[in-house]
Design a protein around this motif. Sequence first.
Motif: not given
Length: 462
Positions: A166, A169-170, A210, A214, A217-218, A401, A405
């Motif tokens: 995450n 991805q972020g 977005t 991310c 969630r991280f 999680s 996704r």
Amino acid sequence: MESILAFLVAARRCELRELEQLARSCELVRAVSELVHRLQAERGCSNLHLAAGGRHFDGDRAACVAASIEADAALRTWLEQADVLDARGGAAPTGGSRLLTRIALALHALDGLPALRATIAAGRCTPHEATQRFTQAIAALLALVFEAADIATDPAISRLLVALFNLMQGKEFAGQERAAGAAAFAAGRANAAANARHPAEPDLLHLIETQEACFARFAAFCPPEVRSAWDAACQAMPLAELERLRRKLLAAGKGGVLPSALAEPWFACCSARLDHLRVIEDLLAGGLRAACAARIAALQRDPDDPEVLMCALAGGADAAPVFLAGGADELAGVPGEGDEPGTGQTAIAPGAERPAAAPGRLELAADPFGPRLTRSLVDVLHAQSCRLQAMGEELAAVRASLDERKLIDRAKAVLMRHQGLSEDAAYRLMRQTAMNQGRRLPDVARAVLELEAFLPGVASAG
């Protein structure tokens, strides 16, 4: 009892081997992380170069290209090790065909980058086209990290991998924001060639939302020491300057005029933020390696290790006293005459003749290993059962999680097929629907999948 212990020992050895393979997968993730960071920088620099008509930033782009090529070579060197390519080898990363397929797709995307670089150097592509190609290669690499997180069987390691995915991805969405803004500022105009179905550039607000999702969630999955470093990094990031420049981009709208002099400040500001993110990414990746080593060491020194009992069997079975199982009165809780204290069983010296069962006592079976070893085996079985149950529950929570996704990705693919939407537009549509209806995004994605057969559009027309 030997067969029970043999299976327990085999299970322990298998768990250790899986952890060693998972540690190899974490090494792969670190190599991927470095290459992704280099490609993100090259993508942003290439956009600056192309948007400026090839007149500026050529030296910066050349440095970024060299760094990307070096990281690419390091990844390929790691992948080409014989024990990695041999799936039967104990040192191969875990994941089997799924991970190997992802590796093949990533290598295919990377193989196309030299031609892209030549096209950029010749000025024969637009910033948006270059961005798309780089983003596809980075997405293929990030899929490796997602796959490693999805197949990890140890909950503690899985949590770290989910946190790292995450974060990466972020960071990728932040990199796309940097590239899009760099192209807009360098060109002196926000991209105007966008429409509802096929936006020419990623929507800035979408990229901001977005990446923040991310990062949330991280933060939920990262360990406390990494969270502390994350909070300190956020304080050091030039967020005020970033917000000021973002407002200029948003205020210009599609086709609006932008000051080209802000191209370099924008790129520098975003790069400083990405460098802070990279520090946290590297810290988390290093923690992964340490966590794997600690988990392996903990298993090897576990007092419930069945191999200890197996050695006890091999070394002391001949000298162990032998016991007769108790009968009906023992089952009722009353020890018989001559019973070994605390066991309800009759002691027999090694080599002595076994006496006949006393009247009213049922002879069940001899235990040649002794009650202490039997109780130890029961303790091991109980400990293993409790540990596996706890691991299963924690792993299910972590995997939730990842499953969400995958659900969202499948729903986006459905909307792209049936409605002809771009990936960003499909995501925005689902997100807006979730907000309007007060529902969670995964619930909207699940509804899209359930209604796929009834959706009109491209797929149903055929």
